[in-house]
Design a protein around this motif. Structure first.
Motif, short mmCIF file in Angstrom:
data_model
loop_
_atom_site.label_atom_id
_atom_site.label_comp_id
_atom_site.label_asym_id
_atom_site.label_seq_id
_atom_site.Cartn_x
_atom_site.Cartn_y
_atom_site.Cartn_z
N UNK A 1 6.92 6.36 3.18
CA UNK A 1 6.89 5.11 3.91
C UNK A 1 5.44 4.69 4.12
N UNK A 2 5.24 3.38 4.20
CA UNK A 2 3.90 2.84 4.43
C UNK A 2 3.51 3.06 5.88
N UNK A 3 2.41 3.76 6.09
CA UNK A 3 1.92 4.02 7.43
C UNK A 3 0.70 3.15 7.70
N UNK A 4 0.81 2.18 8.61
CA UNK A 4 -0.36 1.34 8.92
C UNK A 4 -1.53 2.21 9.39
N UNK A 5 -2.64 2.10 8.72
CA UNK A 5 -3.81 2.91 9.05
C UNK A 5 -5.06 2.17 8.61
N UNK A 6 -5.92 1.86 9.55
CA UNK A 6 -7.16 1.16 9.23
C UNK A 6 -8.03 2.04 8.34
N UNK A 7 -8.73 1.42 7.40
CA UNK A 7 -9.61 2.14 6.48
C UNK A 7 -11.03 1.64 6.66
N UNK A 8 -11.89 2.53 7.09
CA UNK A 8 -13.29 2.17 7.27
C UNK A 8 -13.93 1.86 5.92
N UNK A 9 -14.63 0.75 5.86
CA UNK A 9 -15.36 0.40 4.64
C UNK A 9 -14.57 -0.46 3.67
N UNK A 10 -13.28 -0.69 3.91
CA UNK A 10 -12.52 -1.56 3.02
C UNK A 10 -12.76 -3.01 3.40
N UNK A 11 -13.24 -3.79 2.45
CA UNK A 11 -13.62 -5.18 2.73
C UNK A 11 -12.67 -6.14 2.03
N UNK A 12 -12.43 -7.27 2.69
CA UNK A 12 -11.67 -8.36 2.09
C UNK A 12 -12.67 -9.30 1.44
N UNK A 13 -12.55 -9.50 0.12
CA UNK A 13 -13.51 -10.35 -0.57
C UNK A 13 -12.91 -11.70 -0.96
N UNK A 14 -11.58 -11.81 -0.92
CA UNK A 14 -10.92 -13.10 -1.16
C UNK A 14 -9.55 -13.04 -0.51
N UNK A 15 -9.15 -14.16 0.09
CA UNK A 15 -7.86 -14.16 0.80
C UNK A 15 -7.32 -15.57 0.89
N UNK A 16 -6.05 -15.76 0.53
CA UNK A 16 -5.37 -17.03 0.76
C UNK A 16 -3.88 -16.74 0.93
N UNK A 17 -3.03 -17.75 0.84
CA UNK A 17 -1.60 -17.55 1.09
C UNK A 17 -0.91 -16.72 0.02
N UNK A 18 -1.50 -16.63 -1.16
CA UNK A 18 -0.85 -15.95 -2.28
C UNK A 18 -1.39 -14.55 -2.55
N UNK A 19 -2.70 -14.37 -2.43
CA UNK A 19 -3.31 -13.10 -2.83
C UNK A 19 -4.37 -12.68 -1.83
N UNK A 20 -4.65 -11.39 -1.83
CA UNK A 20 -5.80 -10.85 -1.11
C UNK A 20 -6.48 -9.88 -2.07
N UNK A 21 -7.80 -10.03 -2.20
CA UNK A 21 -8.59 -9.14 -3.04
C UNK A 21 -9.41 -8.26 -2.13
N UNK A 22 -9.32 -6.96 -2.34
CA UNK A 22 -10.04 -6.02 -1.49
C UNK A 22 -11.06 -5.24 -2.31
N UNK A 23 -12.10 -4.78 -1.63
CA UNK A 23 -13.07 -3.87 -2.22
C UNK A 23 -12.76 -2.49 -1.65
N UNK A 24 -12.13 -1.66 -2.48
CA UNK A 24 -11.58 -0.38 -2.03
C UNK A 24 -12.64 0.71 -2.02
N UNK A 25 -12.82 1.41 -0.91
CA UNK A 25 -13.73 2.56 -0.92
C UNK A 25 -13.09 3.77 -1.58
N UNK A 26 -13.90 4.76 -1.89
CA UNK A 26 -13.38 5.99 -2.46
C UNK A 26 -12.53 6.72 -1.42
#
Length: 316
Positions: A75-100
């Motif tokens: 199951x998906x467990x909501x958990x904040x991730x330090x260093x993960x940035x949102x680089x683009x976001x609108x009603x259809x898509x969100x692009x993230x910069x994923x840390x290691x």
């Protein structure tokens, strides 16, 4: 206790692994099928089988499916991730910069943070399309690979982006630091990739694998390594790592695929030097071209600096 299903092995999945065959027959994800087998809930001709056993002809399969309100730890467990940035976001898509150290979604054997969980913790509503544990995910990065990922928020975006990745109209550009100096310095690796016969979580070049195409160009030659730009035409699991390992130029830090442990220690890495630097795609609703870029994270930048200076300290 979930529902029990009993059925003969269809001809189309004879010889396949139990998890792969169940996924096709029952319409579930392979990770869920593997979890069911790991829990001891799959029997063939009355004998309990593992996920890696092969399905035999004229056999009867008995499967106890998980309760629909549970997902056996996926199951998906909501958990904040330090260093993960949102680089683009609108009603259809969100692009993230994923840390290691962050997986795309929950999976068997993974207990760490995920992109899906981080978005849930941040209040994002994403597409409900796809298997329960990977809703909205249209492509993935390994947990040990950092960089750009796009996630579908709307059902329309999920359908369009899945098709775009399938049709290879998405631009996926990576930078990797590989050992030695590839020759030629620019070219294409066209070599099929399949699962490793002796290591479940590894992949390898093999004649019966899926077609896999990697385009590359050396950007910079260093004393013991090369900085390479990679354009993926296909998107197989571990594709870049497997292809460069097969060329005898494994990614620096990639001990799974044959990197030099002394070099890995020298540059202070505990993962492969591989980063998704650019991602481009046609917006699923607007039809415009969206392109985003990502800088090297601190650990990769530091490792690169060490190799650029052969007289630098051997420790960080």
């Amino acid at each position: 206790m979930g529902q029990t299903r009993t059925f003969p092995v269809p001809d189309g999945v004879v010889g396949e692994r139990v998890d792969a065959g169940l996924a096709r027959v029952l319409g579930i994800s392979r990770t869920i099928a593997a979890q069911i087998a790991d829990a001891g809930d799959v029997y063939v001709n009355g004998r309990q089988v593992s996920k890696s056993d092969r399905l035999t002809p004229d056999a009867m399969v008995e499967v106890t499916l998980p309760d629909p309100n549970q997902s056996r730890g996926l199951e998906v467990k909501p958990e904040a991730v330090e260093g993960m940035e949102i680089v683009y976001d609108d009603d259809d898509v969100v692009v993230i910069d994923k840390p290691v150290g962050v997986a795309a979604h929950p999976a068997v054997g993974w207990s760490g943070p995920t992109v899906v969980g981080a978005l849930a913790a941040a209040g994002y509503r994403i597409s409900t399309s796809g298997a329960a544990e990977r809703q909205g995910i249209v492509h993935r990065l390994d947990a040990g690979t950092s960089g750009l990922m796009v996630v579908a928020k709307s059902e329309h975006a999920y359908t369009v982006l899945k098709r775009a990745f399938r049709d290879r109209t998405v631009e996926k550009v990576y930078h990797t630091l590989v050992q030695g100096h590839p020759e030629p310095t620019r070219g294409t690796i066209d070599a099929p990739i399949g699962r490793h016969s002796k290591a479940e979580f590894k992949f390898t070049v093999r004649p019966d694998g899926k077609r896999s195409i990697t385009h590359y160009e050396v950007l910079e030659m260093l004393p013991s390594a090369s900085l390479v730009e990679v354009h993926l035409e296909t998107g197989r699991t571990h594709q870049i790592r497997v292809h460069f390992s097969a060329m005898r130029h494994p990614c620096v830090g990639d001990t799974m695929y044959g990197s030099d442990p002394k070099l890995t220690e020298r540059v202070g890495l505990n993962r492969q030097w591989l980063h998704a630097v650019r991602l481009g795609f046609t917006h699923p609703s607007k039809g415009t071209w969206i392109e985003v870029e990502s800088e090297y994270p601190q650990d990769l930048a530091a490792a690169l600096d060490i190799l650029r200076d052969p007289y630098s300290s051997s420790t960080r």
